[in-house]
Design a protein around this motif. Sequence first.
Motif, short mmCIF file in Angstrom:
data_model
loop_
_atom_site.label_atom_id
_atom_site.label_comp_id
_atom_site.label_asym_id
_atom_site.label_seq_id
_atom_site.Cartn_x
_atom_site.Cartn_y
_atom_site.Cartn_z
N ILE A 1 0.82 -1.21 0.00
CA ILE A 1 0.00 0.00 0.00
C ILE A 1 0.85 1.26 0.00
O ILE A 1 0.62 2.20 -0.79
CB ILE A 1 -0.95 0.00 1.21
N ASP A 2 1.84 1.33 0.87
CA ASP A 2 2.66 2.54 0.97
C ASP A 2 3.36 2.87 -0.35
O ASP A 2 3.37 4.03 -0.78
CB ASP A 2 3.71 2.39 2.08
N SER A 3 3.94 1.87 -0.99
CA SER A 3 4.64 2.12 -2.24
C SER A 3 3.67 2.52 -3.34
O SER A 3 4.01 3.34 -4.21
CB SER A 3 5.44 0.88 -2.67
N MET A 4 2.46 1.98 -3.32
CA MET A 4 1.46 2.37 -4.31
C MET A 4 1.04 3.82 -4.13
O MET A 4 0.90 4.57 -5.09
CB MET A 4 0.25 1.44 -4.25
N VAL A 5 0.82 4.20 -2.87
CA VAL A 5 0.44 5.59 -2.59
C VAL A 5 1.53 6.54 -3.09
O VAL A 5 1.24 7.57 -3.73
CB VAL A 5 0.21 5.78 -1.08
N LYS A 6 2.78 6.20 -2.84
CA LYS A 6 3.89 7.05 -3.27
C LYS A 6 4.04 7.10 -4.79
O LYS A 6 4.59 8.07 -5.34
CB LYS A 6 5.19 6.56 -2.64
N SER A 7 3.56 6.07 -5.48
CA SER A 7 3.75 6.01 -6.93
C SER A 7 2.68 6.76 -7.72
O SER A 7 2.80 6.93 -8.93
CB SER A 7 3.77 4.54 -7.38
N ILE A 8 1.64 7.22 -7.04
CA ILE A 8 0.55 7.94 -7.72
C ILE A 8 0.86 9.44 -7.75
O ILE A 8 1.29 10.02 -6.75
CB ILE A 8 -0.79 7.70 -7.00
N ASP A 9 0.64 10.05 -8.89
CA ASP A 9 0.90 11.49 -9.04
C ASP A 9 -0.34 12.25 -8.56
O ASP A 9 -1.15 12.73 -9.37
CB ASP A 9 1.21 11.81 -10.51
N PHE A 10 -0.48 12.36 -7.25
CA PHE A 10 -1.65 13.04 -6.69
C PHE A 10 -1.67 14.53 -7.01
O PHE A 10 -2.75 15.12 -7.13
CB PHE A 10 -1.67 12.84 -5.16
N LYS A 11 -0.52 15.13 -7.15
CA LYS A 11 -0.46 16.56 -7.44
C LYS A 11 -1.14 16.86 -8.79
O LYS A 11 -1.95 17.80 -8.89
CB LYS A 11 0.99 17.04 -7.47
N SER A 12 -0.83 16.07 -9.79
CA SER A 12 -1.47 16.27 -11.11
C SER A 12 -2.96 15.98 -11.05
O SER A 12 -3.77 16.64 -11.69
CB SER A 12 -0.80 15.37 -12.16
N LEU A 13 -3.31 14.98 -10.27
CA LEU A 13 -4.71 14.62 -10.13
C LEU A 13 -5.49 15.75 -9.45
O LEU A 13 -6.59 16.12 -9.87
CB LEU A 13 -4.82 13.32 -9.32
N ALA A 14 -4.91 16.31 -8.40
CA ALA A 14 -5.57 17.41 -7.69
C ALA A 14 -5.75 18.62 -8.58
O ALA A 14 -6.72 19.39 -8.42
CB ALA A 14 -4.76 17.78 -6.45
N ALA A 15 -4.86 18.80 -9.54
CA ALA A 15 -4.94 19.96 -10.43
C ALA A 15 -6.15 19.90 -11.35
O ALA A 15 -6.52 20.92 -11.95
CB ALA A 15 -3.66 20.04 -11.28
N THR A 16 -6.78 18.73 -11.48
CA THR A 16 -7.95 18.62 -12.33
C THR A 16 -9.23 19.08 -11.64
O THR A 16 -10.27 19.21 -12.30
CB THR A 16 -8.15 17.17 -12.83
#
Length: 294
Positions: free
Chosen positions: A276-291
């Motif tokens: 779980i931790d590595s998956m969370v870190k691998s997601i580009d949440f910043k780009s997602l939040a920008a939408t």
Amino acid sequence: MRSIRFLTTLGWAAAAILVTSVARADAPCDAGFRASTPAERQTMTAVLQAAKKALPPVPAGWVIVGDDQISVTTSLCRDGERRPWNYSFGRTYTQVGDYESRQKVIADAGAATAAEFAKKQPRLDAIMAKMTKLSEQQVALVQKGDMARAEALNAEMAKLQAEYQKIADEGDSEKLITAAGKEANRDVEMSIGVRINAAAESQGSDAVSFALPPGATAALRWNTSDENADQGYALVLFGKWNRTEKIRWNSVYRNNVAPNAANSISVSIIADPNRIDSMVKSIDFKSLAATLAK
């Protein structure tokens, strides 16, 4: 023999892409249906493309289930067209690189169980022979009409059956098979679901917060465990949400946001607890939040 169980939870495993229509075609629709416009579809497509791009690439030894394509609403009911439209993109990854080793775990457990049973077989056969002989005696007595003596042998039969079951239950076969099945299922599948404008999301009752990804409103994780597999979950929310119950979050709609735009975003992650931790870190949440619509 148990086979590897592909984990399917929260509805993110049947296909890689999940798209929820604004209104189902077979549901009541008083105002009638209309086609979404090219501009509306373009907005939704752009959000889902960003979601897809934000997800991690396929790790070595894994494959993506499904065609991994984006799809958006083409027909909607006018009854709800002014409310935020719910659409989504999901991806499920399955591990195939260690298939043979997983099968060996199952095969080894089966072999050990068979060997253990073989050691008990002579005693079991001896008791079975006694049960068969006793059954033949009962049948003969019934044929003679001597029901009393036939029924009197039931106590002895029950004693033999209990003895047989006690021997059959000896050893660690059941625990061995259960442990092998759990090991074969461990870390075999993981999935990420990105939902746009979900009305509500739920967390585990024992969920704990973790460091907020960029732009997130809430970030939680929890685990479950059963005889089949240990499973980890994470939920990350973007936009405005109200926690109305211990495990429930409701999205807060903003009147100034176009219904087809991203009013809120929820990201659900399901995987082995150690991944779980590595998956969370691998997601580009910043780009997602920008939408998110401003």
